[in-house]
Scaffold this motif. Sequence first.
Motif, PDB file in Angstrom:
ATOM      1  N   TRP A   2       0.831  -1.197   0.000  1.00  0.00           N
ATOM      2  CA  TRP A   2       0.000   0.000   0.000  1.00  0.00           C
ATOM      3  C   TRP A   2       0.869   1.252   0.000  1.00  0.00           C
ATOM      4  O   TRP A   2       1.920   1.299   0.625  1.00  0.00           O
ATOM      5  N   THR A  48      -6.671 -11.323  -2.172  1.00  0.00           N
ATOM      6  CA  THR A  48      -6.162 -12.296  -1.212  1.00  0.00           C
ATOM      7  C   THR A  48      -6.840 -12.047   0.132  1.00  0.00           C
ATOM      8  O   THR A  48      -7.390 -10.958   0.372  1.00  0.00           O
ATOM      9  N   PRO A  49      -6.815 -13.027   1.039  1.00  0.00           N
ATOM     10  CA  PRO A  49      -7.394 -12.787   2.366  1.00  0.00           C
ATOM     11  C   PRO A  49      -6.774 -11.593   3.073  1.00  0.00           C
ATOM     12  O   PRO A  49      -7.481 -10.819   3.739  1.00  0.00           O
ATOM     13  N   GLN A  50      -5.456 -11.432   2.945  1.00  0.00           N
ATOM     14  CA  GLN A  50      -4.802 -10.295   3.593  1.00  0.00           C
ATOM     15  C   GLN A  50      -5.286  -8.978   3.003  1.00  0.00           C
ATOM     16  O   GLN A  50      -5.608  -8.027   3.745  1.00  0.00           O
ATOM     17  N   LEU A  51      -5.352  -8.912   1.671  1.00  0.00           N
ATOM     18  CA  LEU A  51      -5.797  -7.683   1.028  1.00  0.00           C
ATOM     19  C   LEU A  51      -7.240  -7.381   1.393  1.00  0.00           C
ATOM     20  O   LEU A  51      -7.601  -6.220   1.655  1.00  0.00           O
ATOM     21  N   ARG A  52      -8.076  -8.405   1.442  1.00  0.00           N
ATOM     22  CA  ARG A  52      -9.473  -8.183   1.822  1.00  0.00           C
ATOM     23  C   ARG A  52      -9.576  -7.575   3.215  1.00  0.00           C
ATOM     24  O   ARG A  52     -10.330  -6.619   3.427  1.00  0.00           O
ATOM     25  N   GLY A  53      -8.805  -8.096   4.136  1.00  0.00           N
ATOM     26  CA  GLY A  53      -8.848  -7.557   5.490  1.00  0.00           C
ATOM     27  C   GLY A  53      -8.366  -6.117   5.554  1.00  0.00           C
ATOM     28  O   GLY A  53      -8.938  -5.294   6.282  1.00  0.00           O
ATOM     29  N   GLU A  54      -7.332  -5.802   4.797  1.00  0.00           N
ATOM     30  CA  GLU A  54      -6.804  -4.434   4.790  1.00  0.00           C
ATOM     31  C   GLU A  54      -7.815  -3.460   4.183  1.00  0.00           C
ATOM     32  O   GLU A  54      -7.974  -2.333   4.676  1.00  0.00           O
TER      33      GLU A  54
END
Length: 231
Positions: A2, A48-54
């Motif tokens: 980011w 990705t799961p990480q990107l979704r959470g962010e």
Amino acid sequence: MWQAFGPEIWIVGGPVVTAAAGFHYPTRMTVIRLGGSDLVIWSPVALTPQLRGEVEALGRVRYLVAPNSLHDSFIADWHRAFPTAQVLVAPGLRGKRPDLGFGADLGNAPVAGWAGEIEVEPVRGNRITTEVVAFHRPSGTVIFTDLLQQFPPGWFKGWRALVARLDLMVGDEPSVPRKFRVAFSDRRAARAALLRILAWRADKVIMAHGTPVTRGGHALLKRAFGWLGKW
């Protein structure tokens, strides 16, 4: 990765993808947070799961945008993850992707939820694609996708490096690739669109494939599109 790019706007790098003839392209999306914390995801990259959470930590995903017919690969995944989001697409994409539940074609009418924050301008008359360019008014940023490109030295190897150089994909500053220049069958329409884009007088420029420009964006755009005529 980011990167904050101004008030309520971020750019996010995604994985490298392989296009026709084995050309590798980096991917980048833009995230804009509107008043009320609604999010606009411009040209989504692989989710990705990480990107979704962010993303969810920033606000509610309200709009998913495919700004041309070449940047729609991941939008279905995002819509499955955020089914209440409105899918907005560039003119001409609706026929290519009948599987998507479209909200509207961008450029036919202002998006009510973006009033005063985001303006859009479709650049029509190109045989490759119609690209919708956006202007984020709070940050003074104009957002291109493929009409401007600048790959770093050494990104392409062998014969692809030669093709990229001849196509004006590499250079000292972002430029319109030669294939897009020759594909404009209606230069009058393109010039009219660029006049409206230049009227925004953007200071910063984002593109999907190139180093973001943090100052002097208006002058850069005049140089990059000088082949259309004097501005």
